[in-house]
Design a protein around this motif. Structure first.
Motif, mmCIF file in Angstrom:
data_model
loop_
_atom_site.group_PDB
_atom_site.id
_atom_site.type_symbol
_atom_site.label_atom_id
_atom_site.label_comp_id
_atom_site.label_asym_id
_atom_site.label_seq_id
_atom_site.Cartn_x
_atom_site.Cartn_y
_atom_site.Cartn_z
ATOM 1 N N SER A 5 -5.486 2.201 -0.215
ATOM 2 C CA SER A 5 -4.311 2.912 -0.721
ATOM 3 C C SER A 5 -4.465 3.268 -2.203
ATOM 4 O O SER A 5 -4.014 4.336 -2.638
ATOM 5 N N SER A 6 -5.108 2.408 -2.987
ATOM 6 C CA SER A 6 -5.308 2.687 -4.408
ATOM 7 C C SER A 6 -6.259 3.863 -4.615
ATOM 8 O O SER A 6 -6.007 4.747 -5.445
ATOM 9 N N PRO A 18 0.813 -1.222 0.000
ATOM 10 C CA PRO A 18 0.000 0.000 0.000
ATOM 11 C C PRO A 18 0.844 1.270 0.000
ATOM 12 O O PRO A 18 0.475 2.263 -0.630
ATOM 13 N N SER A 19 1.986 1.246 0.678
ATOM 14 C CA SER A 19 2.879 2.402 0.662
ATOM 15 C C SER A 19 3.438 2.646 -0.734
ATOM 16 O O SER A 19 3.565 3.794 -1.176
ATOM 17 N N LEU A 33 -6.822 6.231 -2.436
ATOM 18 C CA LEU A 33 -6.104 7.412 -1.960
ATOM 19 C C LEU A 33 -5.126 7.908 -3.018
ATOM 20 O O LEU A 33 -5.012 9.125 -3.260
ATOM 21 N N ALA A 34 -4.448 6.988 -3.676
ATOM 22 C CA ALA A 34 -3.500 7.361 -4.725
ATOM 23 C C ALA A 34 -4.209 8.028 -5.899
ATOM 24 O O ALA A 34 -3.704 9.004 -6.465
ATOM 25 N N PRO A 54 -6.326 -2.827 2.902
ATOM 26 C CA PRO A 54 -5.288 -1.817 2.649
ATOM 27 C C PRO A 54 -4.997 -1.580 1.173
ATOM 28 O O PRO A 54 -4.687 -0.451 0.777
ATOM 29 N N ASN A 114 -4.349 -2.974 -8.433
ATOM 30 C CA ASN A 114 -4.576 -3.276 -7.023
ATOM 31 C C ASN A 114 -6.042 -3.238 -6.630
ATOM 32 O O ASN A 114 -6.495 -4.055 -5.822
ATOM 33 N N GLY A 161 7.649 1.863 1.120
ATOM 34 C CA GLY A 161 7.469 1.296 -0.213
ATOM 35 C C GLY A 161 8.731 0.692 -0.766
ATOM 36 O O GLY A 161 8.690 -0.286 -1.521
ATOM 37 N N VAL A 193 0.635 4.359 -2.875
ATOM 38 C CA VAL A 193 0.475 5.785 -2.570
ATOM 39 C C VAL A 193 1.685 6.566 -3.075
ATOM 40 O O VAL A 193 1.555 7.645 -3.658
ATOM 41 N N ASN A 194 2.874 6.017 -2.883
ATOM 42 C CA ASN A 194 4.090 6.701 -3.301
ATOM 43 C C ASN A 194 4.139 6.910 -4.812
ATOM 44 O O ASN A 194 4.703 7.889 -5.300
ATOM 45 N N VAL A 197 6.408 7.225 3.598
ATOM 46 C CA VAL A 197 5.726 6.369 2.634
ATOM 47 C C VAL A 197 6.720 5.781 1.638
ATOM 48 O O VAL A 197 6.682 4.588 1.306
#
Length: 306
Positions: free
Chosen positions: A170-171, A46-47, A173-174, A166, A132, A196, A50-51, A192
């Motif tokens: 996270s997807s 997940p990191s 959020l990205a 997660p 994801n 990652g 987002v990264n 993050v």
């Protein structure tokens, strides 16, 4: 094969070998594989997702939309084809996942970065986000439908919701960060990014450790795995390339989508099988032999698409 691609393949095989040796020497075992898989799925990956969206403010909305449409189209078409093929061969859910999902995060990101530069990484990032969302919804449901785990485990999982995990959080959020170009504080972005960065080496080490638990002779003599590799590494990217050449035309979206589809089995498949009761041994076998064969198919694919 150019030097950057060769170095990337050596890195991948080297990390898998480290995991294999670590398991054979007793440093890692099946319990460790399960714990590391859980850490990767719930924190490290997940990191990474987002990264991938942070610092991509230079991407225009039209480019983002085109890439999103291409990614959604790919992850709609391929699972349908895989479902039909799995039905013909009477393959279980793990076979479907191996056909559906390529190694975007662990092989795709470094490969696209070396070929097209950091400025075009947002194309791979968008595919990774759609990937994801798909694997953590459709992929998990496919595995659960064929899982050997008992009902107690299923009830326990339902407490946390079928779709809230997660990977999806996270997807989404990205996507928000990328589309609305939301700035992220450097300190938070650093955390993050650091988490990652663990994903690629640890995931490949875990794959190697899980591969050490399977019978390699049986793997290399299992003819079904060669059919799977032909479909995944040769047929699928050819189909995607021809369709996108007609619908989108030549360009980065077509080239990057073709490369990402033609990669070996995603490391996530083995980890998801470990987490949700799939066939871990089969997933490790499929991942291992696909990586071996991709040493030939990836350079050939790159030379064909230019």
């Amino acid at each position: 094969m150019n030097s950057s691609l060769m170095n990337q393949m050596i890195l991948i095989f080297g990390l898998i070998a480290v995991g294999y040796i670590a398991n054979k020497t007793g440093i890692l075992n099946e319990d460790a594989n399960r714990c590391f898989s859980s850490f990767l799925l719930k924190i490290a990956l997940p990191s990474t997702i987002v990264n991938s969206a942070i610092g991509q403010g230079n991407a225009s909305r039209s480019q983002v939309l085109l890439a999103v449409l291409a990614a959604v189209g790919v992850f709609t078409l391929i699972p349908l084809i895989s479902w039909g093929i799995a039905s013909i061969f009477h393959w279980n859910a793990t076979w479907q996942l191996m056909l559906d999902y390529s190694n975007l995060g662990f092989m795709g990101f470094p490969l696209i970065r070396s070929l097209y530069g950091e400025e075009n990484m947002f194309y791979a990032a968008i595919f990774m986000m759609v990937f994801n969302i798909h694997i953590f919804t459709v992929g998990v449901l496919i595995l659960k439908s064929g899982s050997k785990r008992d009902e107690t485990d299923r009830v326990e999982e339902n407490k946390y919701g079928k779709f809230l995990n997660p990977g999806i959080i996270s997807s989404l959020l990205a996507f928000v960060i990328l589309i609305f170009q939301i700035p992220v504080p450097d300190s938070l972005a650093g955390i993050v990014s650091s988490l990652g960065a663990v994903t690629t080496p640890l995931a490949l080490v875990v794959i190697g450790s899980q591969l050490a638990l399977v019978d390699l002779v049986k793997c290399l003599t299992r003819w079904e795995l060669y059919i799977m590799c032909f479909l995944k590494l040769i047929l699928y990217p050819m189909v995607v390339y021809m369709l996108l050449m007609v619908l989108v035309g030549p360009g980065l979206v077509t080239s990057i989508a073709t490369i990402l589809v033609g990669l070996p089995v995603a490391g996530n498949v083995t980890m998801l099988c470990s987490e949700y009761g799939g066939d871990v041994s089969l997933a490790a076998q499929g991942t291992g032999i696909a990586i071996l064969i991709s040493g030939i198919t990836i350079p050939a694919m790159l030379s064909l698409i230019g």
